[in-house]
Every structure is written in structure tokens, then in C-alpha cells.
Design a protein around this motif. Structure first.
Motif, short mmCIF file in Angstrom:
data_model
loop_
_atom_site.label_atom_id
_atom_site.label_comp_id
_atom_site.label_asym_id
_atom_site.label_seq_id
_atom_site.Cartn_x
_atom_site.Cartn_y
_atom_site.Cartn_z
N PRO A 1 -28.19 12.14 44.53
CA PRO A 1 -27.82 12.99 43.22
C PRO A 1 -28.42 12.41 41.98
O PRO A 1 -28.67 11.14 41.70
CB PRO A 1 -26.50 12.87 43.17
CG PRO A 1 -25.87 12.71 44.58
CD PRO A 1 -27.12 11.54 45.14
N LEU A 2 -29.12 13.35 41.25
CA LEU A 2 -29.41 12.82 40.01
C LEU A 2 -28.56 12.92 38.72
O LEU A 2 -27.44 13.44 38.66
CB LEU A 2 -30.62 13.80 39.35
CG LEU A 2 -31.63 13.97 40.28
CD1 LEU A 2 -32.77 15.04 39.96
CD2 LEU A 2 -32.46 12.70 40.50
N ARG A 3 -28.78 11.76 38.01
CA ARG A 3 -27.70 11.78 36.83
C ARG A 3 -28.43 10.76 35.71
O ARG A 3 -29.31 10.20 35.88
CB ARG A 3 -26.36 10.73 37.19
CG ARG A 3 -26.64 9.37 37.63
CD ARG A 3 -25.43 8.64 38.16
NE ARG A 3 -25.63 7.37 38.46
CZ ARG A 3 -25.50 6.31 37.70
NH1 ARG A 3 -25.09 6.69 36.35
NH2 ARG A 3 -25.68 5.12 37.93
N GLY A 4 -27.89 10.98 34.64
CA GLY A 4 -28.60 10.49 33.50
C GLY A 4 -29.45 11.26 32.59
O GLY A 4 -29.26 12.65 32.69
N VAL A 5 -30.53 10.82 31.77
CA VAL A 5 -31.31 11.69 31.06
C VAL A 5 -32.72 11.27 31.19
O VAL A 5 -33.13 10.12 31.28
CB VAL A 5 -31.07 11.39 29.44
CG1 VAL A 5 -31.53 12.43 28.33
CG2 VAL A 5 -29.26 11.85 29.36
N LEU A 6 -33.37 12.15 31.16
CA LEU A 6 -35.12 12.10 31.07
C LEU A 6 -35.61 12.50 29.60
O LEU A 6 -35.09 13.74 29.27
CB LEU A 6 -35.43 12.97 32.21
CG LEU A 6 -37.31 12.62 32.34
CD1 LEU A 6 -37.25 11.30 32.76
CD2 LEU A 6 -37.63 13.63 33.52
N LEU A 7 -36.25 11.60 29.05
CA LEU A 7 -36.80 11.85 27.78
C LEU A 7 -38.08 12.04 27.76
O LEU A 7 -39.03 11.30 28.51
CB LEU A 7 -36.48 10.71 26.72
CG LEU A 7 -35.05 10.55 26.33
CD1 LEU A 7 -34.95 9.12 25.49
CD2 LEU A 7 -34.11 11.63 25.88
N PRO B 1 -34.91 3.05 36.24
CA PRO B 1 -33.75 3.12 34.81
C PRO B 1 -34.09 2.30 33.77
O PRO B 1 -34.63 1.13 33.95
CB PRO B 1 -32.57 2.96 35.63
CG PRO B 1 -32.65 2.99 37.13
CD PRO B 1 -34.18 2.94 37.32
N GLY B 2 -34.29 3.06 32.63
CA GLY B 2 -34.58 2.19 31.23
C GLY B 2 -36.13 2.19 31.30
O GLY B 2 -36.47 1.48 30.27
N TYR C 1 -36.71 7.27 31.31
CA TYR C 1 -35.76 7.44 32.34
C TYR C 1 -34.27 6.73 31.78
O TYR C 1 -34.40 5.36 31.95
CB TYR C 1 -35.50 7.16 33.92
CG TYR C 1 -34.58 7.42 34.40
CD1 TYR C 1 -33.73 8.20 34.45
CD2 TYR C 1 -34.60 6.19 35.72
CE1 TYR C 1 -32.62 8.30 35.25
CE2 TYR C 1 -33.42 6.40 36.46
CZ TYR C 1 -32.52 7.52 36.51
OH TYR C 1 -31.52 7.68 37.20
N LEU C 2 -33.36 7.36 31.34
CA LEU C 2 -32.11 6.61 30.73
C LEU C 2 -31.14 6.79 31.84
O LEU C 2 -30.62 7.91 32.06
CB LEU C 2 -31.76 7.12 29.36
CG LEU C 2 -32.79 7.10 28.45
CD1 LEU C 2 -32.19 7.45 27.15
CD2 LEU C 2 -32.93 5.41 28.03
N ASP C 3 -30.58 5.84 32.38
CA ASP C 3 -29.68 6.06 33.42
C ASP C 3 -28.03 5.95 32.90
O ASP C 3 -27.32 5.05 33.05
CB ASP C 3 -29.62 4.83 34.59
CG ASP C 3 -28.68 5.10 35.96
OD1 ASP C 3 -28.07 6.17 36.01
OD2 ASP C 3 -28.49 4.17 36.60
N GLY C 4 -27.83 6.88 31.82
CA GLY C 4 -26.57 6.84 31.00
C GLY C 4 -26.80 8.08 30.29
O GLY C 4 -27.93 8.80 30.23
N PRO C 5 -25.72 8.14 29.05
CA PRO C 5 -26.18 9.30 28.28
C PRO C 5 -27.15 9.21 27.15
O PRO C 5 -27.66 10.43 26.89
CB PRO C 5 -24.57 9.60 27.46
CG PRO C 5 -24.19 7.80 27.54
CD PRO C 5 -24.78 7.45 28.99
N GLY C 6 -27.74 8.00 26.79
CA GLY C 6 -28.76 7.85 26.08
C GLY C 6 -28.40 8.40 24.47
O GLY C 6 -27.51 8.84 24.44
N PRO C 7 -29.49 8.39 23.87
CA PRO C 7 -29.41 8.86 22.20
C PRO C 7 -29.23 10.54 22.41
O PRO C 7 -29.64 10.90 23.50
CB PRO C 7 -30.59 8.71 21.66
CG PRO C 7 -31.62 8.27 22.85
CD PRO C 7 -30.96 8.02 24.12
N ALA C 8 -29.24 11.03 21.40
CA ALA C 8 -28.61 12.42 21.61
C ALA C 8 -29.65 13.17 20.62
O ALA C 8 -29.17 13.76 19.48
CB ALA C 8 -27.25 12.91 20.98
N PRO C 9 -30.90 13.30 21.12
CA PRO C 9 -31.82 14.12 20.13
C PRO C 9 -31.51 15.62 20.42
O PRO C 9 -30.63 16.04 21.34
CB PRO C 9 -33.33 13.70 20.71
CG PRO C 9 -32.97 13.41 21.97
CD PRO C 9 -31.77 12.73 21.92
#
Length: 520
Positions: free
Chosen positions: A417-423, A491-492, A504-512
Motif C-alpha cells: 500500500p502507498l502512503r506519504g506524499v510525492l512532490l 523515502p526522503g 518522496y516524503l514518507d509522511g505528511p511533508g510540507p503543505a504546498p
């Protein structure tokens, strides 16, 4: 008071009770029928219709002067009667008397004993000599004729030695003339079953044994006295009849019982049983045969065979057909799918073949019968529908389950399963990175800021710090090379695919500012 009626009732009740008790008792086992006794020789000869088989008899009666002693000649006349009575009208009789000369007294068919006996002289020749050589010469001429029977006997009855008259061709008991007699007898024996029976009548030396020098197959019957002549003549007749029977039975020597399958369909053991017809046939023309201990088995498939009697009697040339019952199943093999299986069993038939004629005819006739049954074809083709009709569907369903389970396992390992954020950021200082929330197991990438299209999915890896999920990113500006253009991003970490930067941020990361993503 009348007591008759109660007494009658009591007797009726007792009778009914006795009958009920008897009915309840177990039945006595049935006794096997005793084997039929062997037939006598006379019965066998009648079965062979031996009276219709001709034989030649050349009977040589000594009428020399010495035959007047002790009433020998009268005894010969008397005892010849029962001997001749034992012959059949098909037999041929040549009756000769011999002394200084040999004379044919009767030549013709048997059957009229009185006529034959009447042809004998009333008394011997008082001063007659004993010329056995001339008598044997006449006998051989008779049995060598063109219409002679296939079985011939020379019966010599004499009480004296060979002492011929001076003019005899056989002056001595040996010599060239006797050698010629022996040669003629050998020629006759080559086309006729020739045998001799010499019966010496006197207590002293006689020339009866000279017959054996001429006819090798000669039996010298030595009665203790003239009174035994009848029994010895009967023995000569019995042996001749035995030779006639042996000639008839010769084609049956070595013949026995054969077993043959009847033509038909291959036995089908689909329901665990089948039938097949077997014919047992006697190959003899005259001899009845008996088979004991009859039992059938097969090797190959595990089957039992029934339907044969334990004991079988066959008349000459007779056939009997039995329906054999086969019980068992053919193996379905390691993969019991539904199919028609063909197999071949090897058939065995045990049993001892004998004849009730063997013992009565021995030792004169030895009926050598093959003790075993000859099975003409030992292979037994079989067929059966084996296996289950549900096996293949069940196997296919099982394989499908295994494939599905394997796919699920593979998916679990290779598509976590995918999780986190991709910028996502375009080069040369473009707009702020586009933020894509990762979800599901595979997502389609259609960023508004960079255009193009691609895909992203996770890949599980083992590291020293523990398991982690990397991203496999494929992307191209126009979407045509998405499969060929791609990179793995930890990740990171940051990777560039087709000029677009992916972080790839394996977490919530910044909020653009959020950008749309399309889950796959």
C-alpha cells in the motif's frame, strides 16, 4: 364321558410340534455323488463298436499222430468253439490243419462257429508228421493277401517238435527257407499289425516257439495242461481285440482338452464385474475325458474368476461353454481423471485331464493323455471407464485457487500500500512543487503543472534498519514512454524522470497547494 376327541386333539398337537422341530433343525450337508466306476473292457469295446472292426485269424491246428494222446485233439476241437464264438462276422478266419502236409479246412468270415468246427477232420492223421514250417508258410500267405484286415493274428496249436516228412521245404528248424519266412513276415508286419500266439499242448518239448522266430511279436502261452487250453485261447482272442482297440485309439493318443475364448466384445469392468464365454473342447475321437480340479485365474490386473465347475466330463469331441464371471477393477493410475482404460490380463487354467478308460485298458493300451488343458489364447483384453468426472474440474479449480493465492502473495510483496506524499517539480524554477497524496497500491500520474502522464507503485525492500517501501516512478511528457522511462525513489530521496523532479516524503511533508492525483 367321551375321551376320544381330547385324545385326538393332543395327538394332532404333538404331530404339529414334531414337524415344527424337524423343520427348525439344520439340513444335513449334501453328500457328494460318488464317482462313477471305471467301465469294463467289454463296455469300452462296445462303445468303440469293435465288432465292426475286422481282424484276420490264421489258426494252425496240429493233426499229427501225437495229438491222439490224452484226448488233445478232441480238447482242441471243443475249446475252439468258444474262441470262435468270440469273433465277429466282420472277422476273417483261415483254419489250417498240419501234419505231413498242410490243408486249408475253412477260409471265410467268422460268425458260423458250427460250420467252421465241422470243417475239421474227425481225428488226427495216425501216422502224420509235424511240419510247422509248411503251416507257417500257409498262414503268411493268408494274412498277406490284398484284402487282408489291418489286424492279423497267427494262432499255432501243436504238441510236437518240428519233424516234417522227407519232402518238406523245411527239413530242419532253421535255414534259408526259415529266413525267407521271417522276411515275408516282416513285410506283412510293415502294412498290417501282425502278432503271433503259440500254444504248446504237450508237457514236453514242442516246436511252438518256432513261431516267435518268424513273427517277432509272438506271445508263447504255456498252459499247465490241455485242460487250460480254453483260457489261453481266450487270452489270445482278448489280446487281438486289444490290438484292434489300440488301432482305433491310436489317433487319440496325446489328445486332450483345449480352451478357447468365444468371439465377442472386450469385457467391460466399469461396474467392477464382467463376463466372458470360454469353450472347453475334447480333441479326442473315441476317448471320454474328465477334468478335475478345474480353476481359472488371471495375472496382471487384480481380478477373481468364477463360473467353472470343479469337475468336468467331456464325451469324445464334445464342447461345453461356460460364462466366466470376472470381478475386480482396473487401476485409475496416479491421476484418476475420467477416461477409458485398456489392459490385458494373462489367463491361466488349472486342471488335471484323465480318462476313465486308461485303467481298464492298461497295460495293453496306454492312453497317454495330456494332463494339462491347452489354452489356445492366454491373453485376455479388458476395458473399463476409470477415474472421476469431477477430477479435472476440481483440479482446474484448485490450480485457479493456487494462481490467485500466488498472485495475492505476489501483490502483497510487490505492490505494498502507498502512503506519504510525492512532490513533483518542473525544472528551471517553475511553479511550486505539486503535491500528490499517495494512496492505494498503484496510482496514475497526470500532473497539471508538468503535463504528461505516468504511474507510481510501491516496492518493498529489506534494509538493515528494517523493511521499507520504495517508489517505482514511470513518467513521460507525452505518456508514450512511461514504461521505458522510470526510476526508483527511496523515502526522503529525489529522482528526475523525463526532466521532472519527484521527491518522496514518507509522511505528511510540507503543505504546498494541493494538486490532483488519480489513483489506479
Amino acid at each position: 364321558m367321551n375321551h376320544t376327541a381330547p385324545a385326538r386333539s393332543l395327538r394332532r398337537c404333538a404331530a404339529l410340534l414334531t414337524a415344527a422341530l424337524l423343520a427348525a433343525l439344520p439340513a444335513a450337508p449334501a453328500q457328494a455323488a460318488p464317482a462313477a466306476p471305471d467301465p469294463t473292457r467289454a463296455e469300452i469295446y462296445r462303445a468303440l463298436q469293435l465288432e465292426q472292426e475286422p481282424a484276420d485269424y490264421a489258426i494252425l491246428v496240429d493233426t499229427s499222430g501225437s495229438m491222439t494222446r490224452e484226448g488233445r485233439y478232441d480238447t482242441v476241437r471243443a475249446t475252439l468253439r468258444p474262441f470262435l464264438d468270440g469273433l465277429t462276422p466282420e472277422d476273417h478266419v483261415a483254419l489250417f490243419t498240419f501234419d505231413s502236409r498242410t490243408e486249408a479246412r475253412y477260409v471265410g468270415p467268422a460268425g458260423d462257429t458250427s460250420k467252421i468246427i465241422a470243417a475239421l477232420p474227425a481225428a488226427p492223421t495216425k501216422d502224420g508228421d509235424t511240419d510247422i514250417g509248411a503251416a507257417l508258410d500257409a498262414a503268411l500267405k493268408e494274412v498277406a493277401r490284398d484284402d487282408a484286415s489291418p489286424v492279423a493274428s497267427v494262432v499255432l496249436l501243436t504238441d510236437g517238435e518240428h519233424r516234417p516228412a522227407a519232402h518238406s521245404r523245411y527239413p530242419q528248424a532253421s535255414g534259408p527257407a526259415w529266413d525267407a519266412l521271417t522276411k515275408r513276415a516282416k513285410a506283412v508286419a510293415g502294412r498290417t499289425e501282425l502278432a503271433g500266439y503259440a500254444i504248446p499242448l504237450g508237457g514236453g518239448a514242442t516246436g511252438a516257439g518256432l513261431l516267435a522266430n518268424v513273427v517277432p511279436d509272438t506271445t508263447v502261452l504255456r498252459p499247465d495242461g490241455i485242460q487250460d487250453l480254453g483260457a489261453y485261447l481266450a487270452r489270445a482272442g482278448d489280446r487281438t481285440r486289444a490290438r484292434k482297440a489300440a488301432r482305433l485309439l491310436a489317433p487319440d493318443i496325446g489328445k486332450g482338452v483345449t480352451a478357447t475364448w468365444q468371439d465377442g466384445e472386450t469385457p467391460d469392468l466399469g461396474d467392477g464385474s464382467a463376463t466372458k464365454k470360454l469353450t472347453l473342447r475334447s480333441a479326442t475321437a473315441h476317448v471320454p475325458l474328465t477334468v478335475t480340479g478345474l480353476r481359472a485365474t488371471v495375472t496382471g490386473p487384480d481380478l477373481t474368476v468364477g463360473g467353472l465347475p470343479g469337475r468336468l466330463a467331456l464325451e469324445p469331441g464334445e464342447s461345453k461353454t461356460y460364462t466366466l464371471r470376472l470381478h475386480g477393477r482396473l487401476s485409475g493410475g496416479a491421476l484418476p481423471y475420467r477416461r477409458t482404460e485398456n489392459a490385458t490380463a494373462t489367463f491361466h487354467l488349472a486342471g488335471e485331464v484323465t480318462s476313465s478308460w486308461q485303467r481298464p485298458l492298461a497295460p495293453d493300451i496306454r492312453l497317454r493323455t495330456p494332463a494339462a488343458i491347452r489354452v489356445q489364447r492366454t491373453d485376455l483384453p479388458l476395458r473399463a471407464d476409470v477415474g472421476s468426472a469431477f477430477f479435472l474440474p476440481a483440479l482446474a479449480a484448485g490450480l485457479l485457487v493456487l494462481v490467485l493465492a500466488g498472485w495475492l502473495i505476489w501483490r502483497r510483496v510487490n505492490r505494498p500500500p502507498l502512503r506519504g506524499v510525492l512532490l513533483l517539480a518542473t525544472p528551471f524554477g517553475g511553479p511550486l512543487p505539486e503535491r500528490i497524496e499517495l494512496r492505494g497500491r498503484r496510482m496514475a500520474l497526470r500532473p497539471a503543472s508538468a503535463g504528461g502522464r505516468g504511474t507510481v507503485h510501491g516496492r518493498r525492500r529489506s534494509t538493515r534498519e528494517g523493511p521499507r517501501t520504495d517508489l517505482r516512478i514511470r513518467f513521460s511528457p507525452d505518456g508514450t514512454a512511461a514504461r521505458e522511462s522510470g526510476a526508483v525513489c527511496a523515502p526522503g530521496a529525489e529522482v528526475v524522470v523525463s526532466g521532472v523532479s519527484f521527491t518522496y516524503l514518507d509522511g505528511p511533508g510540507p503543505a504546498p497547494a494541493p494538486a490532483p492525483g488519480w489513483p489506479g
